[in-house]
Motif scaffolding. Structure first.
Motif, PDB file in Angstrom:
ATOM      1  N   ARG A  58      56.916  18.226  57.663  1.00  0.00           N
ATOM      2  CA  ARG A  58      55.831  17.330  58.071  1.00  0.00           C
ATOM      3  C   ARG A  58      55.425  16.368  56.961  1.00  0.00           C
ATOM      4  O   ARG A  58      55.214  15.185  57.211  1.00  0.00           O
ATOM      5  N   ASP A  59      55.301  16.866  55.739  1.00  0.00           N
ATOM      6  CA  ASP A  59      54.915  15.975  54.640  1.00  0.00           C
ATOM      7  C   ASP A  59      55.992  14.937  54.354  1.00  0.00           C
ATOM      8  O   ASP A  59      55.687  13.789  54.008  1.00  0.00           O
ATOM      9  N   GLN A  60      57.256  15.312  54.501  1.00  0.00           N
ATOM     10  CA  GLN A  60      58.341  14.369  54.258  1.00  0.00           C
ATOM     11  C   GLN A  60      58.402  13.279  55.324  1.00  0.00           C
ATOM     12  O   GLN A  60      58.772  12.135  55.035  1.00  0.00           O
ATOM     13  N   MET A  61      58.056  13.635  56.546  1.00  0.00           N
ATOM     14  CA  MET A  61      58.140  12.689  57.666  1.00  0.00           C
ATOM     15  C   MET A  61      56.807  12.028  57.975  1.00  0.00           C
ATOM     16  O   MET A  61      56.719  11.253  58.934  1.00  0.00           O
ATOM     17  N   ALA A  62      55.763  12.321  57.206  1.00  0.00           N
ATOM     18  CA  ALA A  62      54.421  11.827  57.534  1.00  0.00           C
ATOM     19  C   ALA A  62      54.373  10.300  57.531  1.00  0.00           C
ATOM     20  O   ALA A  62      53.747   9.692  58.406  1.00  0.00           O
ATOM     21  N   ILE A  63      55.007   9.655  56.564  1.00  0.00           N
ATOM     22  CA  ILE A  63      54.977   8.196  56.475  1.00  0.00           C
ATOM     23  C   ILE A  63      55.660   7.581  57.685  1.00  0.00           C
ATOM     24  O   ILE A  63      55.152   6.613  58.289  1.00  0.00           O
ATOM     25  N   TRP A  64      56.812   8.121  58.091  1.00  0.00           N
ATOM     26  CA  TRP A  64      57.542   7.556  59.236  1.00  0.00           C
ATOM     27  C   TRP A  64      56.815   7.823  60.544  1.00  0.00           C
ATOM     28  O   TRP A  64      56.846   6.993  61.458  1.00  0.00           O
ATOM     29  N   VAL A  65      56.174   8.979  60.638  1.00  0.00           N
ATOM     30  CA  VAL A  65      55.356   9.252  61.827  1.00  0.00           C
ATOM     31  C   VAL A  65      54.184   8.278  61.889  1.00  0.00           C
ATOM     32  O   VAL A  65      53.810   7.790  62.970  1.00  0.00           O
ATOM     33  N   LEU A  66      53.609   7.965  60.742  1.00  0.00           N
ATOM     34  CA  LEU A  66      52.514   6.996  60.688  1.00  0.00           C
ATOM     35  C   LEU A  66      52.981   5.610  61.127  1.00  0.00           C
ATOM     36  O   LEU A  66      52.281   4.910  61.863  1.00  0.00           O
ATOM     37  N   ILE A  67      54.157   5.204  60.695  1.00  0.00           N
ATOM     38  CA  ILE A  67      54.724   3.912  61.118  1.00  0.00           C
ATOM     39  C   ILE A  67      54.948   3.908  62.624  1.00  0.00           C
ATOM     40  O   ILE A  67      54.641   2.924  63.320  1.00  0.00           O
TER      41      ILE A  67
ATOM     42  N   ALA B   1      44.506   0.015  59.912  1.00  0.00           N
ATOM     43  CA  ALA B   1      44.751   1.201  60.736  1.00  0.00           C
ATOM     44  C   ALA B   1      45.318   2.342  59.899  1.00  0.00           C
ATOM     45  O   ALA B   1      44.919   3.504  60.055  1.00  0.00           O
ATOM     46  N   GLU B   2      46.237   2.013  59.000  1.00  0.00           N
ATOM     47  CA  GLU B   2      46.794   3.051  58.120  1.00  0.00           C
ATOM     48  C   GLU B   2      45.709   3.636  57.234  1.00  0.00           C
ATOM     49  O   GLU B   2      45.639   4.856  57.038  1.00  0.00           O
TER      50      GLU B   2
ATOM     51  N   THR C 132      42.551   3.735  57.869  1.00  0.00           N
ATOM     52  CA  THR C 132      41.643   4.529  58.712  1.00  0.00           C
ATOM     53  C   THR C 132      42.217   5.908  58.991  1.00  0.00           C
ATOM     54  O   THR C 132      41.516   6.931  58.885  1.00  0.00           O
ATOM     55  N   LEU C 133      43.497   5.962  59.365  1.00  0.00           N
ATOM     56  CA  LEU C 133      44.126   7.247  59.647  1.00  0.00           C
ATOM     57  C   LEU C 133      44.174   8.121  58.393  1.00  0.00           C
ATOM     58  O   LEU C 133      43.915   9.330  58.456  1.00  0.00           O
ATOM     59  N   SER C 134      44.503   7.508  57.262  1.00  0.00           N
ATOM     60  CA  SER C 134      44.543   8.278  56.016  1.00  0.00           C
ATOM     61  C   SER C 134      43.145   8.739  55.611  1.00  0.00           C
ATOM     62  O   SER C 134      42.978   9.837  55.065  1.00  0.00           O
ATOM     63  N   PHE C 135      42.140   7.917  55.865  1.00  0.00           N
ATOM     64  CA  PHE C 135      40.764   8.305  55.559  1.00  0.00           C
ATOM     65  C   PHE C 135      40.330   9.494  56.415  1.00  0.00           C
ATOM     66  O   PHE C 135      39.569  10.353  55.953  1.00  0.00           O
ATOM     67  N   LEU C 136      40.833   9.541  57.656  1.00  0.00           N
ATOM     68  CA  LEU C 136      40.500  10.658  58.537  1.00  0.00           C
ATOM     69  C   LEU C 136      41.317  11.904  58.229  1.00  0.00           C
ATOM     70  O   LEU C 136      41.091  12.945  58.847  1.00  0.00           O
ATOM     71  N   GLY C 137      42.264  11.780  57.294  1.00  0.00           N
ATOM     72  CA  GLY C 137      43.045  12.939  56.898  1.00  0.00           C
ATOM     73  C   GLY C 137      44.284  13.182  57.714  1.00  0.00           C
ATOM     74  O   GLY C 137      44.899  14.253  57.605  1.00  0.00           O
ATOM     75  N   VAL C 138      44.706  12.216  58.553  1.00  0.00           N
ATOM     76  CA  VAL C 138      45.895  12.395  59.394  1.00  0.00           C
ATOM     77  C   VAL C 138      46.949  11.346  59.071  1.00  0.00           C
ATOM     78  O   VAL C 138      47.837  11.094  59.877  1.00  0.00           O
ATOM     79  N   GLY C 139      46.866  10.720  57.898  1.00  0.00           N
ATOM     80  CA  GLY C 139      47.806   9.671  57.553  1.00  0.00           C
ATOM     81  C   GLY C 139      48.765  10.093  56.469  1.00  0.00           C
ATOM     82  O   GLY C 139      49.496  11.071  56.607  1.00  0.00           O
TER      83      GLY C 139
ATOM     84  N   LEU D 190      45.893   3.671  50.018  1.00  0.00           N
ATOM     85  CA  LEU D 190      44.539   3.218  49.728  1.00  0.00           C
ATOM     86  C   LEU D 190      43.511   3.987  50.557  1.00  0.00           C
ATOM     87  O   LEU D 190      42.420   4.302  50.071  1.00  0.00           O
ATOM     88  N   GLY D 191      43.847   4.298  51.794  1.00  0.00           N
ATOM     89  CA  GLY D 191      42.928   5.067  52.631  1.00  0.00           C
ATOM     90  C   GLY D 191      42.699   6.467  52.086  1.00  0.00           C
ATOM     91  O   GLY D 191      41.568   6.982  52.115  1.00  0.00           O
ATOM     92  N   THR D 192      43.761   7.090  51.580  1.00  0.00           N
ATOM     93  CA  THR D 192      43.609   8.421  50.984  1.00  0.00           C
ATOM     94  C   THR D 192      42.754   8.362  49.728  1.00  0.00           C
ATOM     95  O   THR D 192      41.913   9.245  49.489  1.00  0.00           O
ATOM     96  N   LEU D 193      42.937   7.321  48.916  1.00  0.00           N
ATOM     97  CA  LEU D 193      42.127   7.171  47.704  1.00  0.00           C
ATOM     98  C   LEU D 193      40.658   6.958  48.042  1.00  0.00           C
ATOM     99  O   LEU D 193      39.765   7.473  47.350  1.00  0.00           O
ATOM    100  N   ILE D 194      40.389   6.211  49.100  1.00  0.00           N
ATOM    101  CA  ILE D 194      39.001   6.010  49.526  1.00  0.00           C
ATOM    102  C   ILE D 194      38.394   7.326  50.012  1.00  0.00           C
ATOM    103  O   ILE D 194      37.222   7.626  49.727  1.00  0.00           O
ATOM    104  N   ARG D 195      39.181   8.115  50.731  1.00  0.00           N
ATOM    105  CA  ARG D 195      38.669   9.406  51.204  1.00  0.00           C
ATOM    106  C   ARG D 195      38.366  10.333  50.021  1.00  0.00           C
ATOM    107  O   ARG D 195      37.360  11.052  50.022  1.00  0.00           O
TER     108      ARG D 195
END
Length: 329
Positions: A185-194, A262-263, A265-272, A280-285
């Motif tokens: 899941r962690d390896q494919m997270a970026i492609w799933v996000l795309i 959108a990316e 936002t999803l990363s800020f919510l913890g699902v990106g 950047l969203g993860t850093l903001i979170r």
């Protein structure tokens, strides 16, 4: 005397004419500089500033390994004693100073922004490219073929438009992650996000291309292509597609800013993006957890970077839309 007269009648040599023609003919860069789009760009200070900011941010992200002081996601380069160092101040334990301070793990905020921006730009660009390819293909198919094909595609688009795009992206992201084994899941997270962002943004491309295709398919050049035996696929992609790309480029530019948001936002919510590849969203979170304890810079600088990137790209899209509109020339 007769020799002089004959030379006068013959006129200049062909080589001289070619040299004169080459001097009169403008160069390629001169033609680009004198084009309508370049003239509109020079007359718009907002577009020039937005292009400058976008170029600086994009180049900084691309060349992050050369610009950043350290690789913030390399565990061997971390020093927990540098944690929570304010911007420009010397650390009380190590004596080191950082332009934008450090976070709770001692990572340089400036370096984390550059590396996080690479993830945000990559996800946004790939998601827009995927949405553009999917939307253009379905829009051409719906507009040219018509009938039940057009009805099915457009009804699916209408149903998707009734939901906010971020909710559609959350649904697709959750379904896709549920189908992937836990160890990958962690390896494919970026492609799933795309995939999630791209599937949530294809509708606007499809609707614009379909409308333009309905106009173009009744023109004489399309009818002539049919008469000489061109196949429908060749007519759609070799004849109609080049004439409907102008509005698509404008939508793609504006969609890039929306995809980056959108990316985030999803990363800020913890699902990106995963924690090992924070955007950047993860850093903001992460920075939000320390906002009320006084470490404001951990949240402030990534948020300002995201705002500057999305705003500059959006302003460029607005300028491009006006520059390509023949009614405003």
């Amino acid at each position: 005397m007769s020799d002089v007269t004959d030379a006068t009648r013959q006129g200049p040599k062909p080589e001289g004419r070619l040299e004169a023609a080459e001097q009169v003919r403008p160069s390629r860069w001169k033609s680009i500089w004198d084009s309508d789009i370049a003239y509109s760009f020079r007359r718009s200070p907002v577009a020039m500033v937005a292009a400058l900011v976008t170029a600086i941010l994009v180049l900084s992200a691309i060349f992050a390994p050369l610009v950043a002081t350290t690789n913030p996601f390399d565990p061997s380069s971390l020093n927990l004693m540098n944690g929570f160092t304010p911007p420009g101040a010397d650390n009380a334990f190590t004596g080191e100073s950082f332009w934008l301070g450090t976070d709770d793990q001692g990572r340089d905020v400036f370096s984390t922004i550059l590396y996080g921006m690479r993830i945000s730009l990559f996800v946004g660009a790939m998601a827009v490219l995927f949405a553009m390819v999917l939307g253009i293909g379905l829009g051409l198919l719906a507009g040219y073929v018509g009938g039940w094909v057009d009805s099915v595609i457009m009804r699916v688009a209408d149903v998707q438009l009734t939901f906010p795009s971020i909710l559609v992206a959350l649904l697709i992201f959750g379904i896709a992650r549920g189908l992937i084994p836990i160890e990958h899941r962690d390896q494919m997270a970026i492609w799933v996000l795309i995939l999630a962002i791209g599937l949530s943004d294809w509708v606007q491309f499809a609707r614009v291309v379909r409308g333009a295709t309905l106009v173009e398919k009744n023109k004489e050049y399309v009818q002539a292509a049919r008469l000489i035996g061109r196949k429908p696929g060749a007519i759609m992609f070799r004849h109609i597609l080049p004439n409907v790309l102008s509005p698509v480029l404008v939508i793609a530019t504006i969609s890039l800013a929306l995809a980056i948001i959108a990316e985030a936002t999803l990363s800020f919510l913890g699902v990106g993006a995963p924690p090992t590849q924070p955007s950047l969203g993860t850093l903001i979170r992460i920075g939000q957890d320390f906002l009320f304890s006084g470490e404001w810079w951990i949240l402030f600088f990534p948020a300002v970077t995201l705002l500057a990137l999305a705003l500059s790209v959006n302003l460029l899209g607005d300028w491009l839309r006006d520059a390509l509109n023949p009614r405003l020339r």
